[in-house]
Motif scaffolding. Structure first.
Motif, short mmCIF file in Angstrom:
data_model
loop_
_atom_site.label_atom_id
_atom_site.label_comp_id
_atom_site.label_asym_id
_atom_site.label_seq_id
_atom_site.Cartn_x
_atom_site.Cartn_y
_atom_site.Cartn_z
N ARG A 145 0.60 -1.20 -0.10
CA ARG A 145 0.03 0.02 -0.04
C ARG A 145 0.96 1.45 0.12
N PRO A 162 -5.19 -0.39 -1.66
CA PRO A 162 -6.09 -0.25 -0.28
C PRO A 162 -7.29 0.31 -1.05
N GLU A 165 -9.17 -3.04 -1.52
CA GLU A 165 -9.49 -3.62 -0.21
C GLU A 165 -10.65 -3.02 0.41
N ALA A 166 -10.61 -1.84 0.32
CA ALA A 166 -11.57 -0.97 1.20
C ALA A 166 -12.87 -0.75 0.30
N TRP A 183 -10.70 3.31 6.36
CA TRP A 183 -9.79 2.33 7.16
C TRP A 183 -8.89 2.62 8.26
N TRP A 184 -8.78 4.30 8.13
CA TRP A 184 -7.90 4.68 9.40
C TRP A 184 -9.00 5.29 10.62
N LEU A 215 -10.95 -2.12 7.02
CA LEU A 215 -10.95 -1.90 5.70
C LEU A 215 -12.38 -1.71 5.34
N ARG A 221 -6.83 -5.34 9.35
CA ARG A 221 -5.68 -5.75 8.64
C ARG A 221 -4.57 -5.06 9.64
N LEU A 223 -0.88 -3.76 9.63
CA LEU A 223 0.08 -2.91 8.80
C LEU A 223 1.19 -2.64 9.43
N SER A 244 3.09 1.06 3.47
CA SER A 244 2.71 -0.09 4.36
C SER A 244 2.55 -1.51 3.76
N ASP A 246 1.18 -5.58 4.53
CA ASP A 246 0.16 -6.48 5.31
C ASP A 246 1.12 -7.36 6.20
#
Length: 979
Positions: A145, A162, A165-166, A183-184, A215, A221, A223, A244, A246
């Motif tokens: 990512r 990312p 995935e999100a 995701w954050w 996500l 996940r 990271l 980042s 995984d």
């Protein structure tokens, strides 16, 4: 800055025209302020964004225009804002995947941004070289990512991983703060970690951390994140790259591994590749009482025994640096009782397919019981070793046939040989014995072997290192079995070197004592406890001139001076009665001459262990010289008292400036009293007039340097204010280095006599000057008349010469008188020194043809001074040089100059001046006392006058001379003088 909402009526028409023009442009046009907030967007821009003007104005460009956001545009905006120079950039939109050509121009307080879409491919690749920009094309090929952020954390570019995935679209992320992405933002802890990391990276720091992101529903996940700042040419932070990977599977595996680790009996721990400990099993935490968080990094070191920490840290760092295995023993503190137990720590690295270390796994195994057993065994062995090694003997064991089978370390160290070297031959050990002792030792040892008797012998053994022999007492006893057969011999060799030396020293000491008593300068004697004299050394017998029988008992008393016998006998009897040491002085008669000399007699008792007196030891020390010295000192003190009480010389003792003691003469001279002295109000420095302070300071420096003071003249201000001329001398007191004794002689009478002499000289000079002037004039007129008549007048010429000498003498006396009165005056005029010296040299050369005057160099200086007086100086020096070098032919004058002063040296090759008289030749009426110089005329005034004239012109004059080789007078005159 451009603002279409302005309401000034005077420009309304122009603005309407400008707005119409901007609205009809086919390209999108934005106007932003310095904070990149949109303040205007034309119709094409609104169409591109799919929003109205009201929806975009007042909002950040990066938030409202995701189609435009890229690293290339961000860098161009930053550059144009800083440089205020128009620029352009071309890049592929990460959202629309179309090529954009953006032109930027600075405005008042912001930028104008014009966007063109769909340009030719050749044009698209031209503006920015590939190696100077970071594009989303570069990022999408990465499985990791990766994204590009502004220093504030706004997303400029991001790869597909990312987003996929999100399950979000790129335009939902580009231009927005990364911390607000789905995701954050779902984890406040992770969000705080990211905010802190972006803040640190924007200050230039590369930041790494681990975090958990959400996500989407059911998909979290782990990271491992790294944020790296990138700088522009001016070293400003241009953008941030966040990458980042995984590590979810790794974390899951680690969790499973930790569950397994917690089940094994050892304490287990792991570390990162850099050696930083990051996890510990439950057994480790239970034992140490630390949580994993407390023990991470180097926190676990606090559980180590303080003595082990440096060693363990060094071993662990070495393993991490080399990648090799780690093993060491250490002590860890048990949390519950605070005691330390020994552990064996081992660790091995885990590597990936590229052989890079990705993890360290370690264990700590309790070895406390093992260490205790080892320690007990070690102590037992050490006790045996210490016992063997601390025995002060050389220990050895022999078989029944005499062959050596064991020797202790002390034996090996002393002889320097190993056991194997002497095991094959039963007599090999004899090589260490002194040659004189070998046969006796061999015979006795063979006898012991044959008979089974104990072996004992004194012998000398050689030190294998130094080669020196020392005395040893060898003893050996047989060890028998139950049948009485000898199975071994146990023996020791005890060093008796000191004993032998003591015996020898005792023997030598007795002899030395005898020699000492006979060679001592004192008269030495001993008596029995009852006082009966039984021994006298040779000095005593020689002095009394009798054999020892002549002083036995109390016969010695007959040699004591009759006046001292009763006192001496009383002291001796008291000593015998009390048993105390005594000391008495009396006179003993010398046997040969019958003369008596003073002796200091001391006697001390020698006692046994019970304190009983066995003997009396005594000495008689000749103190005749000391007695005479004491008498001389007494007489000296009497003379000193007479001097202190003298009515002629004043004497005082000073500490610093204060007078602490004085005789009556000094007090009478100065008018002070004993009471003034007692209260400390007499200060000799305050009694010194100002004009004598410099000379007094000079005398004080001489006193400090030489411990004594050459007498000099000065005046003291008496108590009533009157002045007293005195002659002062002094010296430092030897035993009181801060005190000075000063001798003061009343100089009033001599000063008055000198004043009368000076007055007479002044008066006589003036009285003689007028008749001499008239006589000189008459002589000159008579000479002219005789010359006109053609008559020779040699007698008249001689008469003129004598008149001139007398005139110069009178002039010198007048100058001396003026100097003494302080009335010698100097004209201030410009003096060409070179011309003056040439004139003087020419004149002197004509009047003294016997010598050649050599002049070298020039001064090339115009001085301010009195030409006649300066001429008087050099005329006198040249005249003296000629006069005092009768056997020489030349006189030399060297001229030189510096920027500050002119120097004239006059050198002759004549008689010279003794060193001790050089400082006095400038004194008034002083002449060098020498048989050859007495025949040379002069009154000792010339150099006195020369010195005063040179000093009056701010110059100096010095002399350097060797007797028999000549003298050099050096005059230094300043080129410029203060007005």
């Amino acid at each position: 800055m451009f603002n279409p909402q302005s309401s000034e009526s005077s420009m309304l028409t122009s603005r309407e025209m400008l707005l119409i023009t901007l609205e009809t442009l086919p390209d999108a046009l934005f106007v932003v302020d310095d904070a990149t907030t949109i303040v205007y967007a034309n119709a094409s821009a609104q169409t591109m964004l799919g929003a109205t003007r009201e929806e975009v104005c007042g909002k950040p460009l990066w938030r409202c225009a995701p189609q435009l956001v890229s690293t290339a545009l961000y860098q161009a905006v930053q550059k144009t804002t800083q440089t205020r120079v128009p620029s352009e950039v071309e890049y592929l939109s990460p959202v629309t995947q179309t090529w954009l050509h953006v032109q930027l121009a600075p405005t008042m307080g912001g930028l104008m941004v014009q966007v063109h879409q769909g340009r030719a491919a050749a044009r698209r690749e031209a503006p920015v070289p590939q190696d100077e920009r970071l594009s989303i094309e570069d990022l999408n090929g990465l499985y990791s990512r990766v994204g590009v952020l502004t220093p504030e954390g706004i997303v400029l570019e991001i790869n597909e991983v990312p987003l996929a995935e999100a399950r979000v679209r790129r335009e939902e992320v580009i231009g927005y703060p990364l911390v607000e992405t789905r995701w954050w933002s779902c984890s406040p802890t992770s969000q705080e970690q990211l905010c802190a990391a972006i803040a640190r990276a924007s200050r230039g720091e590369t930041v790494r951390f681990e975090a958990v992101v959400h996500l989407r529903e059911g998909l979290d996940r782990h990271l491992e994140v790294a944020i790296t700042p990138h700088r522009d040419a001016e070293h400003h932070i241009a953008y941030l790259v966040i990458a980042s990977i995984d590590i979810t599977e790794r974390k899951r595996a680690e969790a499973e591994l930790h569950a397994l680790i917690d089940a094994i009996p050892q304490m287990v721990w792991t570390s990162q590749p850099d050696g930083s400990h990051d996890s510990f099993n439950q057994r480790w935490c239970d034992y140490t009482g630390l949580s994993t968080e407390e023990a991470q990094g180097e926190g676990w070191m606090q559980c180590l025994h303080p003595e082990d920490r440096p060693r363990v840290r060094t071993a662990w760092q070495r393993a991490v640096q080399t990648g090799g295995g780690y093993e060491t023993e250490l002590r860890l503190r048990q949390n519950t009782i605070g005691e330390y137990r020994w552990f064996l720590a081992r660790a091995m690295p885990v590597r990936d397919e590229t052989s890079q270390i990705i993890k360290w796994f370690g264990t700590s195994t309790d070895i406390e019981e093992k260490k205790r057993a080892e320690q007990q065994l070690k102590e037992s062995r050490e006790s045996l070793r210490v016992l063997t090694e601390t025995v002060p003997q050389l220990v050895w064991v022999r078989r029944s046939d005499g062959l050596l089978e064991y020797v202790n370390q002390r034996y090996r160290d002393y002889t320097g040989l190993m056991l194997e070297q002497i095991q094959s031959d039963p007599w090999a050990y004899l090589q260490f014995f002194h040659p004189d002792d070998r046969e006796g030792s061999r015979v006795l040892w063979q006898h012991a072997l044959d008979t089974g008797d104990m072996y004992e012998h004194e012998q000398r053994l050689r030190n294998g290192q130094t080669g020196e022999y020392r005395w040893f007492l060898a003893r050996a006893m047989p060890v028998r079995d139950e049948r009485g057969q000898i199975i071994k011999w146990f023996g020791t060799s005890t060093d008796i070197e000191e004993k032998k030396r003591v015996e020898q020293q005792l023997k030598e000491s007795r002899e030395e004592l005898r020699v000492l008593l006979e060679t001592m300068p004192q008269l030495v004697w001993t008596t029995r406890p009852d006082g009966f004299l039984e021994y006298g050394n040779q000095h005593l017998l020689t002095y009394l001139n009798v054999p020892v029988e002549g002083v036995n008992g109390d016969q010695w008393l007959h040699f004591v001076h009759p006046d001292d016998r009763q006192k001496t006998w009383t002291v001796w009897q008291t000593q015998l009665r009390t048993g105390q040491s005594h000391e008495v002085e009396y006179r003993l008669r010398e046997g040969k001459t019958g003369n008596y000399r003073w002796f200091l007699v001391r006697g001390i008792p020698f006692r046994d262990e019970q304190g009983h007196i066995l003997k009396w030891f005594g000495t008689c020390t000749d103190i005749e010289d000391q007695k005479r010295t004491e008498e001389a000192l007494r007489q000296s003190q009497e003379r000193a008292n007479v001097l202190m009480n003298s009515s002629i010389i004043g004497i005082f003792v000073g500490e610093g400036d204060q007078i602490v003691d004085a005789n009556d003469t000094f007090l009478r001279m100065t008018g002070y009293t004993r009471e003034d002295l007692r209260v400390g109000c007499i200060n000799w420095m305050q009694m010194t007039p100002p004009e004598y302070l410099a000379r007094t300071q000079q005398a004080q420096q001489e006193l400090d340097a030489q411990q004594s003071l050459t007498p000099y003249e000065k005046e003291y201000v008496c108590k009533d204010g009157s002045r007293l001329p005195v002659l002062v001398g002094g010296a430092l007191l030897q035993h009181h280095p801060f005190q000075v004794i000063t001798f003061v002689l009343d100089n009033s009478a001599r000063k008055e006599l000198e004043q009368r002499k000076d007055d007479f000289i002044s008066m006589a000079s003036h009285e003689l000057r007028n008749p001499l002037t008239a006589l000189k004039l008459q002589t000159t007129l008579l000479h002219r008349q005789l010359t006109k008549q053609g008559l020779q007048a040699s007698a008249l010429s001689s008469m003129q010469t004598q008149i001139n000498k007398l005139t110069r003498l009178v002039e010198d006396l007048l100058d001396v008188s003026k100097i003494q009165a302080g009335k010698l005056e100097y004209r201030q005029e410009a003096v060409d020194l070179d011309a003056l010296l040439r004139e003087i040299v020419d004149t002197m050369q004509q009047t003294h043809p016997s010598h050649t005057i050599l002049v070298r160099g020039t001064v090339q200086a115009i001085l301010l001074g009195d030409r006649d007086r300066l001429g008087q100086v050099f005329t006198n020096l040249l005249s003296n040089a000629i006069k005092y070098s009768p056997d020489a032919q030349t006189v030399e004058m060297d001229l030189s100059a510096s920027p500050e002063e002119a120097t004239i040296r006059v050198r002759d090759h004549g008689l010279g001046i003794p060193r001790e008289q050089r400082d006095k030749i400038f004194d008034r009426f002083y002449r060098v006392t020498d048989s050859r110089k007495r025949g040379i005329p002069g009154l000792g005034m010339g150099l006195y006058i020369v010195g005063e004239i040179v000093n009056g012109h701010g110059g100096t004059i010095t002399v350097d001379s060797d007797v028999g080789k000549g003298s050099t007078f050096q005059v230094t005159l300043p080129k410029k003088r203060d007005g």
